[in-house]
Design an enzyme around this catalytic site. Structure first.
Site, mmCIF file in Angstrom:
data_model
loop_
_atom_site.group_PDB
_atom_site.id
_atom_site.type_symbol
_atom_site.label_atom_id
_atom_site.label_comp_id
_atom_site.label_asym_id
_atom_site.label_seq_id
_atom_site.Cartn_x
_atom_site.Cartn_y
_atom_site.Cartn_z
ATOM 1 N N TYR A 200 35.182 71.886 54.221
ATOM 2 C CA TYR A 200 33.655 71.021 53.502
ATOM 3 C C TYR A 200 32.795 71.979 54.333
ATOM 4 C CZ TYR A 200 29.718 68.340 53.619
ATOM 5 O OH TYR A 200 28.261 68.539 53.626
ATOM 6 N N ASP B 87 35.780 65.740 46.242
ATOM 7 C CA ASP B 87 34.424 65.057 45.388
ATOM 8 C C ASP B 87 33.240 66.414 45.869
ATOM 9 O OD1 ASP B 87 33.148 63.728 47.970
ATOM 10 O OD2 ASP B 87 34.259 63.253 48.448
ATOM 11 N N LYS C 29 41.323 58.445 47.920
ATOM 12 C CA LYS C 29 40.182 58.145 48.261
ATOM 13 C C LYS C 29 38.987 58.053 47.494
ATOM 14 C CE LYS C 29 36.091 58.032 51.420
ATOM 15 N NZ LYS C 29 35.209 58.701 50.758
#
Length: 511
Positions: A256, A291, A363
């Site tokens: 990320y 995501d 998740k």
């Protein structure tokens, strides 16, 4: 094919380690300093872990490790790490003066100090496990463990929001960090009441939130978990702070910071290893962040890269010492609502993730990219997301709110999201076992296609390297180079006698 994907990911991680082995970073060394008991700030409000590490780095001696220099100075002066740090801040101590040529005595001292530090945190974690055992655990409730974000900027207001979340059925409260904190190469000190888009991650803020939610949990007989964001230039330090203050979850993704904060890839991959090592030692569940790719790339086209990243993130986490049940693999519901049969494609993506990582608590993230301020369509989209969450057995569900895309959600927005989640979880409880995807149907064929493309992508990365894939924009359509990005100047090549007493130590009591 799943076995082949895991094997390819392992080979990719082997190559990452060939680049990152025998290197440390200033943030890893600051995390070691914190574990050894250094905290506080100097007269200019500079954090003492930074003061100490920078003091050694300026002398070009950080390659031995901050633990070595602290240990040598402790033997020489009889001072504690905190006293040494305060002395450096006052200009009264030179940590590198008169260090012994034989480091054996230092190694022995640091081994004892590290074992004591680990034992203290492990004991606190064991006591937390005992507390959980006396309360109702949301993990044992029907449906997913509901994860809710707070983001006021004021830690004391976050406490109010967190209690409201708990009161209305939330199971995990995550305090979003202030915008761009991940770009800071230091951790702010003390309680904070101002932040943009979130609240600064500080140890004092962690302590305030933990004490407040423990108080609520004991008063109401139901345990509430806490999460924060363990990423950015201080990833290892935040992992240490979370372990000390008893956090249960950490958003901790290997890529990320590289992709979305333009941090140097080598720096980030070194930092994620030590941060995950700390998370793994103390039973903290990490959440990966695939995501995010779907906010910069099309959700259908990017699905294979999401799956490839999941395998790589999983392999990196396992290599760092995390157990499968501590790795909450990330997935998301981000297909454009106008796509025909998009719901079935979302079902395929979610079911594929669930089946590829059977031991992991997946998740699942709600739709955000295509939210445009239409409260009613957003609520409808969130309800469909909730439906797929239940149908595919996702363990951790981040709650969507009707005001997504308009402003930072208020308490009542989160309550509406929680109510919608509870409604679907109850109303469609067994839909996943009753409505099984048709053999050869759209859901199965699409999932198979995504997995096949992901497998070929992983093989391609294995034949080159993860760094080459990052430069090619493989993940999220974002391009990064191995030499570029922030924080590269904080990488240090290790001396043969480098000392990090926490690198291989085993936890006394795994929680």
């Amino acid at each position: 094919m799943t076995t082949a994907c895991h094997a390819a990911a392992e080979s990719i991680v082997d190559d990452v380690y060939r680049v990152t082995d025998r290197r440390t970073t200033v943030s890893v060394e600051r995390a070691v300093a914190r574990l050894l008991g250094i905290d506080g700030v100097d007269r200019d409000d500079a954090p003492l872990p930074n003061v100490v590490v920078d003091h050694v780095a300026r002398q070009g001696k950080l390659d031995r490790g901050i633990a070595f220099w602290l240990g040598a100075a402790m033997l020489r002066t009889g001072m504690t790490p905190q006293q040494l740090a305060e002395g450096i801040a006052r200009g009264e101590v030179d940590l590198c003066a008169g260090a012994p040529t034989d480091g054996g005595e230092v190694d022995d001292l640091m081994a004892v100090r590290a074992a004591a530090a680990i034992a203290d945190i492990a004991q606190a974690r064991a006591e937390r496990a005992q507390l959980i055992g006396t309360l109702q655990d949301p993990r044992d409730e029907p449906g997913p463990l509901v994860y809710v974000l707070t983001a006021t900027g004021d830690v004391y207001e976050d406490v109010v929001h967190a209690k409201a979340v708990a009161q209305h059925g939330g199971g995990i409260v995550a305090v979003i960090r202030s915008t761009a904190q991940s770009l800071l190469d230091f951790v702010p000190y003390g309680p904070t009441t101002e932040g943009f888009g979130g609240t600064f991650a500080t140890q004092a803020n962690f302590k305030i939130m933990r004490e407040a939610m423990d108080e609520w949990s004991k008063d109401h007989g139901r345990y509430i978990r806490l999460s924060s964001f363990c990423s950015g230039l201080c990833m290892p330090e935040i992992a240490v702070m979370g372990a000390i203050e008893g956090f249960d979850n950490m958003v901790n993704d290997a890529l990320y910071g590289i992709l979305y904060r333009d941090l140097n890839p080598v720096r980030t991959l070194i930092d994620q290893r030590f941060s995950r090592r700390i998370n793994g030692l103390f039973g903290i569940t990490i959440n990966t962040g695939e995501d995010n790719y779907l906010r910069t790339a099309d959700a259908i086209e990017a699905a294979p890269s999401v799956v490839a990243s999941q395998f790589i993130n999983y392999a990196l986490a396992r290599r760092a010492g995390l157990a499968p049940d501590q790795i909450a693999v990330g997935s998301a519901f981000e297909i454009d609502p106008r796509v025909e049969n998009g719901l079935l494609l979302e079902w395929a993506h979610a079911q594929l993730t669930r089946e590829l990582f059977p031991e992991c608590p997946i998740k699942y993230m709600p739709p955000t990219r295509h939210m445009d301020g239409d409260l009613f369509r957003t609520q409808a989209n969130d309800v469909l997301f909730n439906l797929i969450t239940v149908a595919t057995g996702q363990e951790i569900q981040t709650v969507g709110t009707p005001s997504e895309g308009i402003h930072t959600p208020h308490i009542h927005d989160r309550v509406l999201g929680l109510q919608a989640s509870s409604y679907v979880s109850t109303f469609a409880r067994d839909i996943g076992s009753e409505l099984v995807p048709r053999p050869g149907g759209l859901i199965q064929t699409h999932a198979a296609k995504v997995l096949d493309e992901a497998s070929r992508m992983l093989e391609g990365i294995r034949s080159t390297s993860l760094f080459t894939a990052l430069e090619a924009g493989t993940f999220g359509d974002v391009t990064r180079t191995i030499e570029g990005g922030r924080g590269a100047d904080g990488i240090v090549t290790l001396d043969e006698a480098y000392l990090n007493p926490f690198a291989d130590i085993e936890v006394v009591s795994h929680v």
